[in-house]
Design a protein around this motif. Structure first.
Motif, short mmCIF file in Angstrom:
data_model
loop_
_atom_site.label_atom_id
_atom_site.label_comp_id
_atom_site.label_asym_id
_atom_site.label_seq_id
_atom_site.Cartn_x
_atom_site.Cartn_y
_atom_site.Cartn_z
N ASP A 22 0.57 -0.84 -0.13
CA ASP A 22 -0.33 -0.45 0.10
C ASP A 22 1.25 0.87 -0.32
O ASP A 22 0.79 2.19 -0.77
CB ASP A 22 -1.08 -0.17 1.25
N ARG A 23 1.55 1.30 0.77
CA ARG A 23 2.64 2.32 0.65
C ARG A 23 3.71 2.72 -0.73
O ARG A 23 4.35 3.76 -1.20
CB ARG A 23 3.81 2.48 1.92
N LEU A 24 3.94 1.57 -0.76
CA LEU A 24 4.71 1.39 -2.55
C LEU A 24 3.96 2.03 -3.57
O LEU A 24 5.12 2.59 -4.16
CB LEU A 24 5.86 -0.03 -2.33
N LEU A 25 3.30 1.82 -3.56
CA LEU A 25 2.65 2.04 -4.29
C LEU A 25 1.16 2.84 -4.69
O LEU A 25 0.56 3.07 -6.03
CB LEU A 25 1.53 0.81 -4.54
N HIS A 26 1.00 3.33 -3.65
CA HIS A 26 0.80 4.51 -3.89
C HIS A 26 0.67 5.90 -4.79
O HIS A 26 2.35 6.33 -4.30
CB HIS A 26 0.34 5.02 -2.03
N HIS A 27 -0.01 6.83 -5.28
CA HIS A 27 0.28 7.32 -5.78
C HIS A 27 1.04 6.96 -7.54
O HIS A 27 2.12 7.26 -8.30
CB HIS A 27 0.21 8.44 -6.33
N CYS A 28 1.31 5.62 -7.80
CA CYS A 28 2.22 4.95 -8.99
C CYS A 28 1.60 4.27 -9.61
O CYS A 28 0.42 3.97 -9.87
CB CYS A 28 3.05 3.44 -8.17
N HIS A 29 2.46 4.08 -11.41
CA HIS A 29 1.25 3.18 -11.94
C HIS A 29 2.87 2.12 -11.89
O HIS A 29 3.84 2.60 -12.07
CB HIS A 29 1.85 3.99 -13.28
N VAL A 30 1.78 0.68 -12.33
CA VAL A 30 2.81 -0.22 -12.15
C VAL A 30 2.61 -0.64 -13.72
O VAL A 30 1.68 -0.45 -14.19
CB VAL A 30 1.78 -1.51 -11.46
#
Length: 54
Positions: A22-30
């Motif tokens: 949750d913290r790593l992917l917050h506001h990220c594009h995977v």
């Protein structure tokens, strides 16, 4: 690297893995990239040949 849905087994705790993701992917594009790695294209030629080693 394991897929995000397999991180629970890596950390042996699904709740911890979910919190980390949750913290790593917050506001990220995977972006999932499949196929051979360009960085490793010459790796086989760099590795020593076990048949020629003494």
């Amino acid at each position: 690297m394991p897929a995000p849905d397999e991180w629970g087994t890596v950390f042996a705790d699904d709740v911890l893995a979910t919190a980390i993701l949750d913290r790593l992917l917050h506001h990220c594009h995977v972006i999932s990239i499949n196929g051979p790695s360009y960085r490793l294209k010459d790796r086989a030629s760099l590795a020593p040949n076990p048949a020629t080693m003494p």
